[in-house]
Design a protein around this motif. Structure first.
Motif, PDB file in Angstrom:
ATOM      1  N   LYS A 119       9.835   5.325   5.624  1.00  0.00           N
ATOM      2  CA  LYS A 119      10.161   6.322   6.637  1.00  0.00           C
ATOM      3  C   LYS A 119       9.505   7.657   6.318  1.00  0.00           C
ATOM      4  CE  LYS A 119      14.074   8.462   9.023  1.00  0.00           C
ATOM      5  NZ  LYS A 119      15.564   8.529   9.118  1.00  0.00           N
ATOM      6  N   ASN A 120       9.556   8.057   5.062  1.00  0.00           N
ATOM      7  CA  ASN A 120       8.946   9.322   4.664  1.00  0.00           C
ATOM      8  C   ASN A 120       7.432   9.255   4.768  1.00  0.00           C
ATOM      9  OD1 ASN A 120       9.125  12.041   3.416  1.00  0.00           O
ATOM     10  ND2 ASN A 120       8.029  11.045   1.740  1.00  0.00           N
ATOM     11  N   CYS A 121       6.850   8.117   4.407  1.00  0.00           N
ATOM     12  CA  CYS A 121       5.393   7.972   4.497  1.00  0.00           C
ATOM     13  C   CYS A 121       4.928   8.077   5.948  1.00  0.00           C
ATOM     14  CB  CYS A 121       4.961   6.635   3.907  1.00  0.00           C
ATOM     15  SG  CYS A 121       4.996   6.568   2.103  1.00  0.00           S
ATOM     16  N   ILE A 122       5.672   7.483   6.865  1.00  0.00           N
ATOM     17  CA  ILE A 122       5.296   7.538   8.278  1.00  0.00           C
ATOM     18  C   ILE A 122       5.308   8.973   8.785  1.00  0.00           C
ATOM     19  CG2 ILE A 122       6.046   6.907  10.606  1.00  0.00           C
ATOM     20  CD1 ILE A 122       6.999   4.232   9.422  1.00  0.00           C
ATOM     21  N   SER A 123       6.296   9.738   8.346  1.00  0.00           N
ATOM     22  CA  SER A 123       6.424  11.108   8.854  1.00  0.00           C
ATOM     23  C   SER A 123       5.503  12.097   8.148  1.00  0.00           C
ATOM     24  CB  SER A 123       7.876  11.580   8.718  1.00  0.00           C
ATOM     25  OG  SER A 123       8.263  11.667   7.349  1.00  0.00           O
ATOM     26  N   ASP A 124       5.175  11.845   6.865  1.00  0.00           N
ATOM     27  CA  ASP A 124       4.489  12.870   6.076  1.00  0.00           C
ATOM     28  C   ASP A 124       3.081  12.525   5.597  1.00  0.00           C
ATOM     29  OD1 ASP A 124       6.708  14.420   6.369  1.00  0.00           O
ATOM     30  OD2 ASP A 124       7.437  14.220   4.323  1.00  0.00           O
ATOM     31  N   ASP A 125       2.659  11.275   5.712  1.00  0.00           N
ATOM     32  CA  ASP A 125       1.391  10.881   5.101  1.00  0.00           C
ATOM     33  C   ASP A 125       0.429  10.289   6.138  1.00  0.00           C
ATOM     34  OD1 ASP A 125      -0.712   9.884   3.633  1.00  0.00           O
ATOM     35  OD2 ASP A 125       0.533   8.990   2.074  1.00  0.00           O
ATOM     36  N   PRO A 126      -0.571  11.050   6.596  1.00  0.00           N
ATOM     37  CA  PRO A 126      -1.529  10.540   7.578  1.00  0.00           C
ATOM     38  C   PRO A 126      -2.305   9.323   7.094  1.00  0.00           C
ATOM     39  CG  PRO A 126      -1.687  12.930   7.401  1.00  0.00           C
ATOM     40  CD  PRO A 126      -0.825  12.467   6.266  1.00  0.00           C
ATOM     41  N   VAL A 127      -2.576   9.255   5.787  1.00  0.00           N
ATOM     42  CA  VAL A 127      -3.306   8.103   5.257  1.00  0.00           C
ATOM     43  C   VAL A 127      -2.458   6.843   5.365  1.00  0.00           C
ATOM     44  CG1 VAL A 127      -4.413   7.105   3.229  1.00  0.00           C
ATOM     45  CG2 VAL A 127      -4.701   9.523   3.722  1.00  0.00           C
ATOM     46  N   PHE A 128      -1.156   6.951   5.054  1.00  0.00           N
ATOM     47  CA  PHE A 128      -0.274   5.799   5.197  1.00  0.00           C
ATOM     48  C   PHE A 128      -0.243   5.338   6.648  1.00  0.00           C
ATOM     49  CE2 PHE A 128       3.705   3.760   6.245  1.00  0.00           C
ATOM     50  CZ  PHE A 128       3.853   2.821   5.235  1.00  0.00           C
ATOM     51  N   ARG A 129      -0.145   6.277   7.572  1.00  0.00           N
ATOM     52  CA  ARG A 129      -0.108   5.900   8.989  1.00  0.00           C
ATOM     53  C   ARG A 129      -1.396   5.195   9.396  1.00  0.00           C
ATOM     54  NH1 ARG A 129       2.333  11.071   9.505  1.00  0.00           N
ATOM     55  NH2 ARG A 129       0.422  11.990  10.360  1.00  0.00           N
ATOM     56  N   PHE A 177       0.819  -1.211   0.000  1.00  0.00           N
ATOM     57  CA  PHE A 177       0.000   0.000   0.000  1.00  0.00           C
ATOM     58  C   PHE A 177       0.854   1.262   0.000  1.00  0.00           C
ATOM     59  CE2 PHE A 177      -0.403  -1.492   4.567  1.00  0.00           C
ATOM     60  CZ  PHE A 177       0.293  -0.469   5.196  1.00  0.00           C
ATOM     61  N   GLY A 178       2.088   1.171   0.489  1.00  0.00           N
ATOM     62  CA  GLY A 178       2.966   2.332   0.439  1.00  0.00           C
ATOM     63  C   GLY A 178       3.334   2.725  -0.971  1.00  0.00           C
ATOM     64  N   HIS A 179       3.538   1.725  -1.833  1.00  0.00           N
ATOM     65  CA  HIS A 179       3.903   2.022  -3.216  1.00  0.00           C
ATOM     66  C   HIS A 179       2.765   2.655  -4.011  1.00  0.00           C
ATOM     67  CE1 HIS A 179       7.778   0.045  -2.810  1.00  0.00           C
ATOM     68  NE2 HIS A 179       8.053   0.404  -4.041  1.00  0.00           N
ATOM     69  N   GLN A 180       1.572   2.663  -3.446  1.00  0.00           N
ATOM     70  CA  GLN A 180       0.465   3.345  -4.105  1.00  0.00           C
ATOM     71  C   GLN A 180       0.217   4.731  -3.504  1.00  0.00           C
ATOM     72  OE1 GLN A 180      -2.981   1.037  -5.236  1.00  0.00           O
ATOM     73  NE2 GLN A 180      -1.910  -0.889  -4.917  1.00  0.00           N
ATOM     74  N   ARG A 181       1.167   5.170  -2.661  1.00  0.00           N
ATOM     75  CA  ARG A 181       1.116   6.505  -2.095  1.00  0.00           C
ATOM     76  C   ARG A 181       2.285   7.325  -2.623  1.00  0.00           C
ATOM     77  NH1 ARG A 181      -3.464   7.844  -0.432  1.00  0.00           N
ATOM     78  NH2 ARG A 181      -2.512   9.472   0.848  1.00  0.00           N
ATOM     79  N   GLN A 182       2.043   8.594  -2.873  1.00  0.00           N
ATOM     80  CA  GLN A 182       3.089   9.445  -3.432  1.00  0.00           C
ATOM     81  C   GLN A 182       4.262   9.611  -2.477  1.00  0.00           C
ATOM     82  OE1 GLN A 182       1.827  13.450  -4.561  1.00  0.00           O
ATOM     83  NE2 GLN A 182       2.869  13.184  -6.505  1.00  0.00           N
ATOM     84  N   CYS A 183       4.007   9.518  -1.186  1.00  0.00           N
ATOM     85  CA  CYS A 183       5.063   9.707  -0.197  1.00  0.00           C
ATOM     86  C   CYS A 183       6.201   8.716  -0.363  1.00  0.00           C
ATOM     87  CB  CYS A 183       4.492   9.602   1.215  1.00  0.00           C
ATOM     88  SG  CYS A 183       3.716   7.992   1.581  1.00  0.00           S
ATOM     89  N   TRP A 184       5.899   7.515  -0.867  1.00  0.00           N
ATOM     90  CA  TRP A 184       6.916   6.470  -0.999  1.00  0.00           C
ATOM     91  C   TRP A 184       7.987   6.876  -2.009  1.00  0.00           C
ATOM     92  CZ3 TRP A 184       6.287   2.050   2.085  1.00  0.00           C
ATOM     93  CH2 TRP A 184       7.268   1.065   1.932  1.00  0.00           C
ATOM     94  N   GLN A 185       7.608   7.658  -2.993  1.00  0.00           N
ATOM     95  CA  GLN A 185       8.552   8.081  -4.031  1.00  0.00           C
ATOM     96  C   GLN A 185       9.589   9.055  -3.494  1.00  0.00           C
ATOM     97  OE1 GLN A 185       6.314   9.591  -7.379  1.00  0.00           O
ATOM     98  NE2 GLN A 185       4.697   8.059  -7.095  1.00  0.00           N
ATOM     99  N   TYR A 186       9.325   9.657  -2.342  1.00  0.00           N
ATOM    100  CA  TYR A 186      10.216  10.681  -1.802  1.00  0.00           C
ATOM    101  C   TYR A 186      10.940  10.228  -0.540  1.00  0.00           C
ATOM    102  CZ  TYR A 186       7.722  13.686  -5.049  1.00  0.00           C
ATOM    103  OH  TYR A 186       7.169  14.229  -6.189  1.00  0.00           O
TER     104      TYR A 186
END
Length: 317
Positions: free
Chosen positions: A108-118, A95-104
């Motif tokens: 680790k970046n998704c946890i810090s920057d993406d509430p939906v990922f969390r 599911f992380g690879h379907q979020r834009q945060c994973w590309q950046y």
């Protein structure tokens, strides 16, 4: 503050005291899963997800496997084979690879920057205790039918095909993983291959909901504030299923919603671009008034935009 805004805030604050409070991160989710959902399951007949092993709780949220209870034999990783871990039935990688945060910056970046990922990482309908070694071997592989491979974990019937990157859980887990996967893809608007859909639909039919799965759903719903509709039978999956995306459009935390109402009253509407998935502030963002009307998505606050999977436009100052 207008009378309408005061009334809206009162409604939000009231709901925050009456609705369930889902875990806000993975660490909290593991602890809640132990204390409120699987607290009495360590010695139960169904055992862990992949092997049916019993365990003894140890530490805040972990456990020590009883290999004799399920005939488990270590394949390669003795330390992980001896402990209970919390399996994401739909892997965080998936599911992380379907979020834009994973590309950046990946997870680790998704946890810090993406509430939906969390929210996805901490969703209790996607967490289940499993033997650590099997959890590690399954990795981020899709589920599949594994043939031509001898038992890898003694009497444990779950098999992993490392070459084809596929994992086939024991029969007792197939219905559970199918309905948990449907829930995650439906609720968070994820994309699933046609082949995976067909396989999981078959498992859903072949392995219907058990008494324990109903109880698991009931316990989890008390924490999450909603059930898994694929367990209750209120929703079914068909090839080409259109996700409801409920978590992306309707599930804004009460505290964030209250803050959104206050902020919106003073800063104006935030404009998101549904194509680029970026948002623009009324001040400091040069492209705020350049988003075409058909692509505009209004948000009341940055928190709400972030929760919906948007990021701030790079040219904002």
């Amino acid at each position: 503050m207008t009378r309408f805004l005061i009334a809206a805030l009162a409604a939000v604050l009231l709901s925050s005291n009456t609705l369930a409070d889902p875990p806000s991160n993975f660490a909290a989710a593991k602890l809640i899963a132990k204390q409120q959902i699987f607290y009495d399951q360590a010695l139960s007949a169904q055992g862990d997800l992949y092997c049916g092993c019993k365990w003894a709780w140890a530490g805040k949220s972990g456990g020590r496997i009883d290999p004799k209870s399920c005939g488990y034999e270590t394949r390669a990783q003795q330390n992980r084979a001896a402990r209970i871990e919390w399996e994401h039935i739909v892997p965080a990688w998936t599911f992380g690879h379907q979020r834009q945060c994973w590309q950046y910056g990946g997870r680790k970046n998704c946890i810090s920057d993406d509430p939906v990922f969390r929210a996805m990482e901490a969703d209790l309908f996607n967490l289940y205790p499993s033997v650590g070694e099997v959890n590690g071997d399954r990795s981020n592989f899709d589920y599949g039918m594994v043939t031509g491979i001898a038992p890898q974990y003694g009497a444990c019937m779950t098999r992993v095909d490392f070459k084809e990157r596929a994992a086939e859980p024991r029969n007792e887990a197939k219905g559970i993983v199918a309905r948990a996967t449907f829930y995650m893809y439906d609720r968070y608007g994820l994309s699933m291959s046609r082949q995976q859909q067909q396989l999981l639909m078959a498992w859903d039919r072949q392995y219907p909901v058990t008494t324990w799965e109903k109880e698991w759903n009931n316990r989890t719903a008390k924490v999450m504030g909603h059930p898994n509709p694929f367990i209750t039978g209120d929703r079914s999956w068909r090839v080409g299923h259109k996700p409801t995306r409920e978590a992306l459009v309707s599930t804004v935390p009460a505290r964030a919603a209250a803050a959104s109402l206050v902020k919106a009253s003073s800063t104006g509407v935030i404009i998101g671009n549904r194509n680029s998935k970026v948002y623009h502030l009324p001040t400091g963002c040069p492209s705020y008034d350049k988003v075409s009307a058909r692509n505009q998505v209004p948000f009341r606050s940055e928190a709400e935009a972030l929760y919906a999977g948007y990021r701030q436009a790079e040219n904002c100052r």
